[in-house]
Design an enzyme around this catalytic site. Structure first.
Site, PDB file in Angstrom:
ATOM      1  N   ASP A  10     -36.259  21.652  38.117  1.00 29.17           N
ATOM      2  CA  ASP A  10     -35.049  22.645  38.371  1.00 29.17           C
ATOM      3  C   ASP A  10     -33.690  21.880  38.595  1.00 29.17           C
ATOM      4  O   ASP A  10     -32.935  22.431  39.336  1.00 29.17           O
ATOM      5  CB  ASP A  10     -35.522  23.471  39.558  1.00 29.17           C
ATOM      6  CG  ASP A  10     -36.940  24.066  39.183  1.00 29.17           C
ATOM      7  OD1 ASP A  10     -37.323  23.984  38.108  1.00 29.17           O
ATOM      8  OD2 ASP A  10     -37.323  25.009  40.168  1.00 29.17           O
ATOM      9  N   LYS A  75     -39.793  28.718  34.595  1.00 29.05           N
ATOM     10  CA  LYS A  75     -40.925  29.333  35.299  1.00 29.05           C
ATOM     11  C   LYS A  75     -40.327  30.015  36.477  1.00 29.05           C
ATOM     12  O   LYS A  75     -39.025  30.153  36.637  1.00 29.05           O
ATOM     13  CB  LYS A  75     -41.732  28.020  36.338  1.00 29.05           C
ATOM     14  CG  LYS A  75     -40.349  27.214  37.170  1.00 29.05           C
ATOM     15  CD  LYS A  75     -41.471  26.284  37.715  1.00 29.05           C
ATOM     16  CE  LYS A  75     -40.535  25.309  38.518  1.00 29.05           C
ATOM     17  NZ  LYS A  75     -39.866  26.185  39.734  1.00 29.05           N
ATOM     18  N   CYS A 108     -39.723  23.920  46.018  1.00 26.19           N
ATOM     19  CA  CYS A 108     -40.468  23.473  44.544  1.00 26.19           C
ATOM     20  C   CYS A 108     -41.047  22.129  44.440  1.00 26.19           C
ATOM     21  O   CYS A 108     -42.167  21.916  44.232  1.00 26.19           O
ATOM     22  CB  CYS A 108     -39.365  23.793  43.403  1.00 26.19           C
ATOM     23  SG  CYS A 108     -38.910  25.523  43.096  1.00 26.19           S
TER      24      CYS A 108
END
Length: 206
Positions: A10, A75, A108
């Site tokens: 990310d 995602k 995450c």
């Protein structure tokens, strides 16, 4: 090196102004990409809700990897272990070690590490502490401590890289050494900004 794969989580432009030391995370990531190329390790990248939050930051030099860049997958799950990533791992039974970089440390990265450590394949999970960060820097040492307690190996990018090379007589050591020298200044800045800050927070929490 078919036994090791890198997961980059990310690193999107939208987060650049929000994440503590974002530029240092990107710099370390780019160094790691050079090392991954020397070692022949594949790389999997995720984005979080790219439709709203945009693509991977252009400063992350994924193009340099060529076919070693397996995929960039979007995602909504906080863990990177989405079905598409599960399928990539399933197709690569030789993979034993997974190396995590990106953001955020306490969301995450943490959830990915915990999911991988609980995976039936019994992966060895590395977290590169100079390649992860969060919006709030105080979250970082808490996340690293939790991941370490769960069984992840928390280390630095340079320490991990030298452990993979192992021997100065390695046929790739010359290329590897050139990267280390080239990235010396960026490495020092990343370590000072990310590890120096988090180690201080860990001490103050004692």
């Amino acid at each position: 090196m078919a036994s090791t794969i890198f997961f980059i989580c990310d690193l999107q432009t939208k987060f650049r102004d929000a994440i503590f030391g974002f530029e240092h995370v990107v710099a370390t990531t780019n160094k790691v990409l050079k090392i991954a190329k020397i070692l022949g390790c594949e790389v999997v990248v995720t984005t979080q809700k790219a439709r709203a939050l945009g693509p991977t930051d252009q400063a992350v030099d994924l193009d340099s990897l060529g076919p070693l860049h397996v995929a960039t997958l979007d995602k909504t799950l906080f863990s990177m272990l989405i079905p598409e990533v599960e399928a990539i791992l399933s197709d690569r039974p030789a993979v034993k070690s997974i190396v995590l970089l990106g953001i955020e440390s306490h969301i995450c990265i943490l959830q990915t590490a915990l999911a991988l450590l609980a995976h039936p394949a019994h992966y060895k999970v590395y977290v590169l502490a100079d390649a992860v960060s969060s919006i709030n820097p105080a979250e970082i040492p808490l996340a690293l401590t939790q991941m370490r307690a769960a069984g992840a190996i928390v280390t630095s990018s340079e320490s991990f890289a030298f452990a993979q090379i192992r021997d100065a007589n390695s046929p790739v050591f010359k290329a590897f050494s050139a990267v280390i020298k080239e990235e010396k200044e960026a490495t020092a800045k990343a370590v000072a900004a990310l590890l120096g800050r988090t180690s201080g927070l860990e001490r103050s929490a004692l």
